[in-house]
Design a protein around this motif. Sequence first.
Motif, PDB file in Angstrom:
ATOM      1  N   LEU A  54       0.824  -1.201   0.000  1.00  0.00           N
ATOM      2  CA  LEU A  54       0.000   0.000   0.000  1.00  0.00           C
ATOM      3  C   LEU A  54       0.860   1.253   0.000  1.00  0.00           C
ATOM      4  O   LEU A  54       1.947   1.272   0.569  1.00  0.00           O
ATOM      5  CB  LEU A  54      -0.901   0.034   1.245  1.00  0.00           C
ATOM      6  N   ASN A 113      -2.865   0.562  -4.336  1.00  0.00           N
ATOM      7  CA  ASN A 113      -2.224  -0.756  -4.322  1.00  0.00           C
ATOM      8  C   ASN A 113      -0.964  -0.709  -5.185  1.00  0.00           C
ATOM      9  O   ASN A 113      -0.613   0.340  -5.727  1.00  0.00           O
ATOM     10  CB  ASN A 113      -3.204  -1.849  -4.763  1.00  0.00           C
ATOM     11  N   VAL A 121      -8.281  -0.555   2.167  1.00  0.00           N
ATOM     12  CA  VAL A 121      -7.304  -1.040   3.142  1.00  0.00           C
ATOM     13  C   VAL A 121      -7.889  -2.131   4.049  1.00  0.00           C
ATOM     14  O   VAL A 121      -7.148  -2.886   4.667  1.00  0.00           O
ATOM     15  CB  VAL A 121      -6.717   0.139   3.946  1.00  0.00           C
TER      16      VAL A 121
END
Length: 139
Positions: A54, A113, A121
């Motif tokens: 992330l 991503n 998330v």
Amino acid sequence: MSLFSETKLRVRYAETDQMGIVYHSNYLIWFEVGRTELFRNLGLPYTVFEEQGLSLAVVEASCRYRQPAKYDDELVVYTRLEKFTSRIIKFSYQVMMEDILLTDGKTSHVFLNKEGRVADVRKYRVWKEVATKIPSLKI
């Protein structure tokens, strides 16, 4: 855990312009320092998110300049987490010198991503850890 942080810094010569005043873009850098420290103080350094694929992209930023900062001034960046959802995070900031408000601002971020697409998330392991640190979130 607090959703607020204080980060002390001293204005470096390289952060000033020819007039000896802090160049405007440095405040956005200091905002980043503030939010990085806020996450670190929560026990969630940014690397925890990166390790799971992330990243956080800035999608909006505002900054109001009220008083100038100058070389060697001692400042405090106050950072507050205003909103945290599964896709968006918002912060507000104040840059102070003693009791004088120099600058205030806000930033909005989205989780991305590895492919650079907006990510939820909640689908990542880190969500449970985040939810334990930020009581308003649901697991």
